[in-house]
Design a protein around this motif. Structure first.
Motif, PDB file in Angstrom:
ATOM      1  N   HIS A  68       0.853  -1.193   0.000  1.00 48.92           N
ATOM      2  CA  HIS A  68       0.000   0.000   0.000  1.00 48.92           C
ATOM      3  C   HIS A  68       0.889   1.243   0.000  1.00 48.92           C
ATOM      4  CE1 HIS A  68      -3.973   1.906   1.529  1.00 48.92           C
ATOM      5  NE2 HIS A  68      -3.234   2.817   0.914  1.00 48.92           N
ATOM      6  N   HIS A 123       1.686   4.991  -2.201  1.00 50.68           N
ATOM      7  CA  HIS A 123       1.331   5.987  -3.233  1.00 50.68           C
ATOM      8  C   HIS A 123       2.599   6.741  -3.622  1.00 50.68           C
ATOM      9  CE1 HIS A 123      -3.026   5.647  -2.221  1.00 50.68           C
ATOM     10  NE2 HIS A 123      -2.528   5.351  -1.030  1.00 50.68           N
ATOM     11  N   PHE A 139       0.064   2.397  -6.256  1.00 53.66           N
ATOM     12  CA  PHE A 139      -1.230   2.605  -6.908  1.00 53.66           C
ATOM     13  C   PHE A 139      -1.045   3.347  -8.222  1.00 53.66           C
ATOM     14  CE2 PHE A 139      -2.350   1.906  -2.531  1.00 53.66           C
ATOM     15  CZ  PHE A 139      -3.440   1.053  -2.658  1.00 53.66           C
ATOM     16  N   LYS A 143      -8.255  -0.688  -6.405  1.00 54.55           N
ATOM     17  CA  LYS A 143      -8.837  -0.007  -5.245  1.00 54.55           C
ATOM     18  C   LYS A 143      -9.971   0.892  -5.679  1.00 54.55           C
ATOM     19  CE  LYS A 143      -7.721   3.093  -1.384  1.00 54.55           C
ATOM     20  NZ  LYS A 143      -6.737   3.941  -0.700  1.00 54.55           N
ATOM     21  N   HIS A 171      -6.389   0.233   5.409  1.00 50.31           N
ATOM     22  CA  HIS A 171      -6.096   1.234   6.457  1.00 50.31           C
ATOM     23  C   HIS A 171      -7.194   1.371   7.512  1.00 50.31           C
ATOM     24  CE1 HIS A 171      -8.348   3.762   3.677  1.00 50.31           C
ATOM     25  NE2 HIS A 171      -7.324   4.026   2.898  1.00 50.31           N
ATOM     26  N   ASP A 214       0.765   2.640   3.829  1.00 48.89           N
ATOM     27  CA  ASP A 214      -0.021   3.726   3.229  1.00 48.89           C
ATOM     28  C   ASP A 214       0.846   4.972   3.047  1.00 48.89           C
ATOM     29  OD1 ASP A 214      -2.007   5.141   2.047  1.00 48.89           O
ATOM     30  OD2 ASP A 214      -3.316   5.238   3.801  1.00 48.89           O
TER      31      ASP A 214
HETATM   32 ZN    ZN Z   1      -3.374   4.732   0.581  1.00 47.92          ZN
END
Ligand code: ZN
Ligand code: DUC
Ligand code: ZN
Length: 471
Positions: A59, A61, A94, A152, A240, A316
């Motif tokens: 996870h 970004h 992502f 997602k 998350h 995340d």
């Molecule tokens: Zn995220």
């Protein structure tokens, strides 16, 4: 020579076993595991070190479009470099579809950003923001066959969220194609309502980010996502998760027979809403969604890691520079929490925090650490047994840990694009002293020894949760 490299005398840790042995590496893969091996010019002495599968952070970004004038702090070079510093050997980043774009176009853009620039291996989840019939009916099935096997969807953010009918259509497409859907669960309408109330009352500071995104908004959306997945009869991942009430929704869905995977992140163990309540705009450094909660929620998330409510521990990582007009303190962000970009950095600190706070403090054992940070990610996202374990034939993706190394986390050791760490000053015991990607050391003692381009793109199989293939 029989091997290119031998890792000698280390304590090998997998999700199931812990034992002392030598590892032989040939052509980037593990080719022998034995009490004693010879036959390589390159010997790494791992005496006193844990030899674990390199971390897989599923996870992350990186370089994601984030609104007018806002720029993410990491590109693929810096993001994967920082990940390697923190003991990771693969990430799943992502790839966001911008409304109106095809998924293929979005992937072309992301491959353009990533290919040749990564220090560790990278795969992509898609973010579906525009689930048109052609996207769901034509593009997605072809992309799943090409190895993009997860995506997602968002229930929040005006420009990203899907309506319930769109979520149902997307879940149905996933079911038909054998893809796995990750869901960001927060109720956008409730958040909009609360933002309106806060602004009308003249409340604009960062702490209002937490109060406008309450637990009830996460719990309700979690319940709804689980119900929609149950109606379609397809597995989902709730990403998350920040609190007990959302965890209870996951547990109840499992009792009803649903296939659900839960993920939590370091911020829900280490931060609280009080971190957002600071002077001098400092609170902006901790703005992420869902927001960090309170001490009870932290305890609940620890309990969820121990009891198996969570199978995934991810960062995340979603980095924005703090003191930067393109980051947290953009002109509008200085005036209202509504415009502070959501997300915090953490790809380098995920593993040391869980090792120090979890393993060293006796909350989880070493094998569970490996499962939560590598093996489960590989199994769930179609990379096992190539990734996520130490076995004959698996890629030689390893992190060698010194369990006794004391480190004070400061942003400068993380080698990321961000200008701060939310964990600045945190003392941890245990640190990854070698990161090895397919046999090559890419980080040693905090120094980058590899180059961008060492990391490769990783096509994936379907999830074990979808195929129900025991792995
Ligand atoms: Zn995220
Ligand atoms: N969701 C994420 O998964 N990451 C950062 C921001 C967000 O809302
Ligand atoms: Zn999210």
């Amino acid at each position: 020579m029989q091997f290119d490299r031998i890792i000698k005398n280390g304590t090998i840790v997998t999700a199931s076993d812990t034992y002392v042995a030598d590892l032989g590496i040939k052509d980037g893969r593990i080719s022998a595991i034995a009490a004693s091996l010879d036959g390589a010019d390159d010997i790494v002495d791992a005496t006193g070190l844990y030899v674990m599968p390199g971390g897989i952070d599923s996870h992350v970004h990186i370089d994601q479009p984030s609104g007018d004038g806002i720029v993410m702090a990491d590109d693929f070079e810096s993001g994967t470099r920082s990940a390697a510093i923190g003991g990771n050997t693969s990430i799943l980043a992502f790839c966001m579809q911008e409304k109106g774009d095809s998924l293929r176009h979005s992937l072309d853009v992301y491959h353009g950003k990533a290919d040749g620039n990564c220090h560790i291996d990278v795969a992509f989840h898609l973010i579906v923001t525009d689930p048109t019939p052609s996207v769901l009916g034509q593009e997605l099935p072809a992309l799943v066959e090409d190895g993009y096997t997860s995506f997602k969807v968002f229930m929040t953010y005006e420009n990203l969220r899907l309506r319930d009918d769109e979520i149902l259509d997307t879940l149905d497409a996933a079911r038909n194609t054998g893809a796995l859907v990750l869901v960001h669960c927060e109720n956008e309408d409730a958040i909009r309502f609360l933002i309106g109330q806060h602004e009308a009352a003249g409340e604009f500071s960062a702490k209002s980010h937490a109060t406008t995104r309450p637990i009830a908004a996460e719990r309700e959306a979690t319940h709804r996502a689980l119900s929609l997945a149950e109606i379609v009869d397809t597995p989902i991942v709730i990403v998350h998760v920040s609190n007990q009430q959302a965890m209870e929704e996951i547990e109840r869905a499992r009792v009803r027979g649903s296939k659900v995977v839960g993920e939590t992140c370091p911020q829900y163990l280490m931060l609280t809403a009080d971190d957002l309540d600071q002077d001098e705009l400092e609170g902006a450094k901790f703005v992420c969604s869902p927001p960090p909660r309170d001490k009870e929620s932290q305890d609940a998330c620890w309990d969820g890691l121990e009891r198996g409510v969570f199978d995934l521990f991810s960062s995340d990582h979603c980095p924005f520079r703090f003191n930067d007009p393109e980051g947290k303190l953009n002109e509008k962000g200085k005036k209202s929490f509504r415009w502070i970009p959501n997300g915090i950095p953490g790809v380098a600190t995920r593993l040391p925090i869980l090792f120090s706070e979890g393993v060293q403090k006796g909350r989880i054992d070493l094998n569970r650490f490996v499962a939560l940070t590598a093996t489960n990610h590989a199994k769930l996202y179609g990379m096992y047994p190539q990734k996520g374990t130490i076995a004959i034939g698996s890629d030689a993706d390893l992190a060698l840990w010194d369990p006794n190394k004391n480190v004070t986390i400061t942003n400068d050791i993380l080698q990321q694009g961000c200008d701060y760490s939310p964990y600045e000053g945190l003392q941890v015991k245990g640190w990854p002293v070698h990161t090895i990607v397919r046999g090559k050391t890419v980080v040693k003692d905090g120094e980058v020894t590899g180059q961008k381009g060492d990391g490769k793109y990783l096509p994936r199989q379907k999830s074990n949760l979808v195929t129900s293939t025991p792995v």
